[in-house]
Design an enzyme around this catalytic site. Sequence first.
Site, short mmCIF file in Angstrom:
data_model
loop_
_atom_site.label_atom_id
_atom_site.label_comp_id
_atom_site.label_asym_id
_atom_site.label_seq_id
_atom_site.Cartn_x
_atom_site.Cartn_y
_atom_site.Cartn_z
N HIS A 346 34.31 45.97 27.32
CA HIS A 346 34.77 44.81 27.62
C HIS A 346 36.28 44.61 27.66
CE1 HIS A 346 30.55 42.86 27.87
NE2 HIS A 346 30.40 43.58 27.09
N LYS A 534 37.55 27.88 29.18
CA LYS A 534 37.30 29.25 28.55
C LYS A 534 38.30 29.36 27.11
CE LYS A 534 39.70 30.95 32.40
NZ LYS A 534 39.03 32.18 32.86
N ARG A 535 37.82 30.45 26.44
CA ARG A 535 38.66 30.62 25.42
C ARG A 535 40.15 30.54 25.49
NH1 ARG A 535 35.63 31.98 20.63
NH2 ARG A 535 37.87 32.14 19.76
N LYS A 540 45.02 34.34 29.01
CA LYS A 540 44.40 33.73 30.19
C LYS A 540 45.30 32.69 30.70
CE LYS A 540 39.65 34.32 27.92
NZ LYS A 540 38.75 34.59 29.05
N THR A 642 33.40 35.52 33.73
CA THR A 642 32.35 35.10 34.17
C THR A 642 32.30 33.70 34.55
OG1 THR A 642 31.33 34.89 31.88
CG2 THR A 642 30.64 36.83 33.31
N LYS A 646 30.60 30.96 37.60
CA LYS A 646 29.80 29.64 37.54
C LYS A 646 30.47 28.87 38.43
CE LYS A 646 29.28 31.04 32.80
NZ LYS A 646 29.88 31.17 31.44
C1 LIG Z 1 31.02 31.37 30.92
C2 LIG Z 1 31.35 31.18 29.43
C3 LIG Z 1 32.59 31.61 29.06
C4 LIG Z 1 33.50 32.88 29.57
O1 LIG Z 1 34.34 32.48 30.32
P1 LIG Z 1 35.61 33.01 31.19
O2 LIG Z 1 36.20 32.08 32.07
O3 LIG Z 1 34.97 34.14 31.75
O4 LIG Z 1 36.50 33.69 30.03
C5 LIG Z 1 32.91 31.24 27.76
N1 LIG Z 1 32.35 30.33 27.07
C6 LIG Z 1 31.18 29.59 27.38
C7 LIG Z 1 30.53 28.49 26.74
C8 LIG Z 1 30.65 30.08 28.92
O5 LIG Z 1 29.83 29.60 29.34
#
Ligand SMILES: *Cc1c(COP(=O)(O)O)cnc(C)c1O
Length: 800
Positions: A346, A534-535, A540, A642, A646
């Site tokens: 990952h 995101k985190r 990032k 991911t 979304k």
């Molecule tokens: C999809 C998702 C992530 C991943 O987000 P990235 O932008 O790909 O880092 C992290 N936390 C939650 C709650 C998510 O639904």
Amino acid sequence: MFSSVPEFKAAFVSKLEMAYGTTFEESTRREQFQTLGTMIREQVSTNWIKTNEMYRISGKKQVYYLSIEFLLGRLLRHNLINLGIEQIVSKGLGELGIELDKLEEFEADAGLGNGGLGRLAACFLDSLASLNLPGHGCGIRYKHGLFEQAIVDGYQVELPEQWLKHGHVWEVRKGDEAEEILFWGHVESSIENGRLVFRHVNPEIVTAVPYDMPVVGYHTKTVNTLRLWNAEPSKFTAHSDILKYKKDTEAICEFLYPDDTHDEGKILRLKQQYLLVSASLRAIIKSFKKKKRSIFELHEHTSIHINDTHPALAVPELMRILMDDEGLGWDEAWHLTVNTLSYTNHTTLSEALERWPERIFRPLLPRIYMIVEEINERFCRQLWDRHPGSWELIESMAILAHGEVRMAPLAIIGSHSINGVARLHTEILKEREMNNFYRVFPDRFNNKTNGITHRRWLMKANPKLAGLITDSIGPGWIKDTLQLEELLQFKESGAFLEEIGSIKQANKERLASRILEKTGIAVDPASIFDIQVKRLHAYKRQLLNVLHIMYLYNRIKEYPNYDMHPRTFIFGAKASPGYYFAKKVIKLINSVALKVNNDPVVNGRIKVVFLENYRVSLGEEIFPAADVSEQISTASKEASGTGNMKFMMNGALTVGTLDGANVEITELVGRENIFLFGLSAEEVLEFQRNGGYHAQEYYHYDRRIRTVVDQLINGFFPDTGNEFSEIYDSLLSYNDQYFVFRDFSSYAEIQEQVGKSYLDRAGWLKKSLVNIAKSGYFSSDRTIEEYAKDIWHTEPVIIK
Ligand SMILES: *Cc1c(COP(=O)(O)O)cnc(C)c1O
């Protein structure tokens, strides 16, 4: 299953009154939620039993997805949708004066994960069941999931998460299927009947108790299982200090580690990993043996997948079971192990590569350590034969080196398949980060680009958009998401584009009222909703986003009549509690928000909002309301992402670097439907190899950069003292390894373009439509079909 509204209502009221000894009228909302959840789970039970029976008799290969995280979120509405009874239940409750939306809020998010990796595991479970594939999750039942985040005075505060406080309606404790897990002690060997046998002497035994949850597929009878293990004291060990033993045991499943990049509390973390692996493999082998097949057929009936390296102890543990418990020789056991296991990588961030000090590993897992030693020796000998004298190469690939056990080499050497999670990521693994291994095992490496379940992230999160799609192209896209491309026929239809636009507007209004309720900030739903959730991590680059906002603010202050379409910048992000820098960025975002939102000169042109406690259920409100999706990682650092998928599926346009799955998004939608900027992965890797990045130069030659960076330390933010000096230093003094300044100018430029593009409403909506239409590729159904075909070699089992 309920076939009519009256039937549901009668069953619901009677069940509620029986369970709580109260009249319906006097029952509380929580009791109503618990009743509904319990009813649904019981309804599912018949098919759950049938599914397990069919799996036993069909003889089809079973897949087990081992993951230290499952970020499930809420399950009520998701299960109702998959069972096809959402309408009946919602209507029935409505007639009883209950809003399903309100009831849903009583379900705590099951937050047993940090971010993308854990959410991927949850999306995969949904796709496995929906595709009728015999695939099950194995994880840990943490008492406290990822911490709850509050923002106080602009700072992150962490509170323990309490998802089990009122019980969890979806789980079933299976006390009779507990497994005994062995830690510490030592190993004795002896010769019995001419064979060398090993005994684990004087271990500390921990009982792993499974809690099973049904995983309901969409409009199918398949109900798979998510099995979460809990550590409990065993009755098989005597202890001098029973209280300490009880405390140590219960600590194992107390908390999810709130860090997805480095490890802390090493012994506890290693105990978690071994508990997950040992308990799962013992149960898997038991289940296999019920089929009365020869153990030599294990790999033909079972696939065990290792999600990142956290469950990589599956390699030596399966060897242990096959040799010590089943009596196989090394070579036989090794053949079965490699052909049963597969592994997903990952990340390429080197600080995230797991390593355990031998001084911890060896005493905690003495038998496992012996097996790891043997695997390592055999592998190194094999390398020596290929490359005699290449000490450096062998050392770099060894499992044991410099007093450490390295989990990635263990996973690679012990698996028949190693996959990356987006095309660019897999290429970087093959050509750079794992090139040594790629040259030894070229056939093992493959790519499986991540996906998301459209049932949660579109149908559940954005029912209006899902409804419009079904009304216009029929329901076929739900089973075959590539059919979303049929939407392209409406590209030139002004009326259709307007419908997309008004759905977006409604979703933005809903989020705006949520923002007002949570933060007291009034945002304008007519402004551009520009979102980064995101985190929080340096790679990032939330920092790039916030520095750019400061620049926009400075420009307005300099030219008060500056004409721009109003924009609302929305952030959501948890920082790992020990990640000092990340917490400073949160504080900075909140300081910028305070400054910008309250300055009359800005006059609503910019608003900044930080939404606390970003999690799955909040994401479901955010993604449908986004105009702009911020995917701005330093190229080569984000393995896939991911969140980007979304947003895209909900019609947001991406502002992004060519990183992770953004590369594939670009190919699908075309360059005219995405806003790209910044360094390429190649350029970043070149900078890293040969240097050549000088943050000071950008600071000196770009006035915009100099101004915002100086503002970090010159009192621009009142009452923040030296608050941001570390950020300042990381950017300048330490020559920022994420190249924020280098990408600043092209980021500002592309954001300018975003603003202009938004003014052409039809053009914008057309781009949005193309993004939705092309997002079908990113359904996790496609991803899981690829895993099933190329890695697991398993097929659907249709439950009658
Ligand atoms: C999809 C998702 C992530 C991943 O987000 P990235 O932008 O790909 O880092 C992290 N936390 C939650 C709650 C998510 O639904």
